[in-house]
Design a protein around this motif. Sequence first.
Motif, mmCIF file in Angstrom:
data_model
loop_
_atom_site.group_PDB
_atom_site.id
_atom_site.type_symbol
_atom_site.label_atom_id
_atom_site.label_comp_id
_atom_site.label_asym_id
_atom_site.label_seq_id
_atom_site.Cartn_x
_atom_site.Cartn_y
_atom_site.Cartn_z
ATOM 1 N N GLU B 54 0.804 -1.229 0.000
ATOM 2 C CA GLU B 54 0.000 0.000 0.000
ATOM 3 C C GLU B 54 0.840 1.283 0.000
ATOM 4 N N PRO B 55 1.769 1.467 0.950
ATOM 5 C CA PRO B 55 2.523 2.735 0.925
ATOM 6 C C PRO B 55 3.282 2.941 -0.395
ATOM 7 N N VAL B 58 0.736 4.028 -3.090
ATOM 8 C CA VAL B 58 0.300 5.408 -2.824
ATOM 9 C C VAL B 58 1.387 6.379 -3.275
ATOM 10 N N GLN B 59 2.628 6.071 -2.901
ATOM 11 C CA GLN B 59 3.749 6.946 -3.250
ATOM 12 C C GLN B 59 3.946 7.015 -4.767
ATOM 13 N N ARG B 62 1.128 9.123 -6.409
ATOM 14 C CA ARG B 62 1.300 10.557 -6.116
ATOM 15 C C ARG B 62 2.481 11.136 -6.889
ATOM 16 N N ARG B 65 1.356 11.703 -10.396
ATOM 17 C CA ARG B 65 0.528 12.905 -10.493
ATOM 18 C C ARG B 65 1.404 14.166 -10.493
ATOM 19 N N ARG B 66 2.411 14.164 -9.637
ATOM 20 C CA ARG B 66 3.303 15.336 -9.575
ATOM 21 C C ARG B 66 4.056 15.523 -10.900
ATOM 22 N N ARG B 110 -8.012 2.322 -6.502
ATOM 23 C CA ARG B 110 -8.304 3.361 -5.503
ATOM 24 C C ARG B 110 -7.408 4.580 -5.706
ATOM 25 N N GLU B 111 -6.127 4.358 -5.869
ATOM 26 C CA GLU B 111 -5.212 5.501 -5.944
ATOM 27 C C GLU B 111 -5.316 6.259 -7.268
ATOM 28 N N LYS B 114 -8.405 8.437 -7.549
ATOM 29 C CA LYS B 114 -8.341 9.737 -6.866
ATOM 30 C C LYS B 114 -7.890 10.822 -7.848
ATOM 31 N N VAL B 115 -6.931 10.484 -8.685
ATOM 32 C CA VAL B 115 -6.448 11.443 -9.685
ATOM 33 C C VAL B 115 -7.531 11.649 -10.749
ATOM 34 N N THR B 117 -10.724 11.191 -10.520
ATOM 35 C CA THR B 117 -11.900 11.868 -9.979
ATOM 36 C C THR B 117 -11.744 13.381 -10.122
ATOM 37 N N MET B 118 -10.539 13.873 -9.809
ATOM 38 C CA MET B 118 -10.317 15.318 -9.864
ATOM 39 C C MET B 118 -10.347 15.833 -11.302
ATOM 40 N N LYS B 120 -12.074 14.411 -13.647
ATOM 41 C CA LYS B 120 -13.388 14.015 -14.177
ATOM 42 C C LYS B 120 -13.274 13.194 -15.472
ATOM 43 N N PHE B 163 -17.995 10.398 -12.035
ATOM 44 C CA PHE B 163 -16.770 11.169 -12.219
ATOM 45 C C PHE B 163 -16.173 11.009 -13.619
#
Lengths: 101, 233
Positions: B54-55, B58-59, B62, B65-66, B110-111, B114-115, B117-118, B120, B163
């Motif tokens: 998981e970590p 997630v990392q 993210r 995305r960055r 899931r991760e 999240k991106v 969703t924002m 759309k 979304f």
Amino acid sequence: MKDKIIGIIIQSLNSLNEEWNNPSLEHIDVNTRIYGSGGNVDSLGLVTLITDLEERLTSDFLRDIVLADEKAMSQQNSPFRSVESLSNYIEHLIQSETRNV
Amino acid sequence: MSEITVITGTRKGIGRELSEYYLGKGHVVVGCSRGLASIEHENYKHYELDVADEPAVVQMIRDVRRRYSRIDNLLNNAGIASMNHILTTPYKTVQSIFFTNFLGTFLFVRETAKVMTMQKYGRIVNFATVASPLRLEGEAIYAASKAAIVNFTEIAAREFAEFGITVNAIGPTPVPTDLIRNVPKEKMDTLLNRQAIRRFGGITDISHVVDFFIDKNSGFITGQVIYLGGVHY
């Protein structure tokens, strides 16, 4: 730290409310209800809020924070019910993660 | 602007071939595997991780995305198999298969969602298998882990529909890769004989379905599972 977290939650709600236009979210403070009984955000809004908040928290606290924590999701009182409960929860998450590093 | 496509399990097999295919189509491909990258391309970025960690996931997301600001497509390809009779299947093997196949799929959905969703918008393709509808003896655990992905896909499609994110799955037939290397030929022939079209699948069979699911015009297609070779429930 608590004030900083509250500030981030309010910023996030304000930013999302630009899209939602919910009059109850025009003046947000620690007592503002978020989700659940008397809440101002529906389940779709909550999903967006979680995503936005995780991003803000990650960039402000420079660590990867996942709000869908096992303990939080099994709490009888959801941490997402108000700004105050959410800020308590996030503070606890950050502190427990710091201890685990 | 190049599409940003995340593909799991890119070191070998279908994941590697799909990566090369989408790099060839001009996508930026972000891949991962437990080992080092096996693809060298200016538009390929590799993360070395376990998809059920998981970590680490997630990392990774993210960081993606960055770097790229968005994720258009997720191809949840990473998977492991183990052929065994239930009576001779170690508990640890079951855990390991479910961790990689189901929990890995869950974490990436899931991760990345999240991106998505924002923004759309998003296209998610999960990987099922014909072993589930064919109820293949010796594949109970593998088929069950993939059947879980099918149900998960159908519900995820509903949860993310608002979304602009579609979630579908492809159920490939056996493709000659490492995953089936140790399956006896006789067993494989029996399996192929249960398909309407009795042959191994190829990368083109798979990429064709993935192309359809991730097409920008496929916004009304979600919660669907396409099995190759004429297999169905």
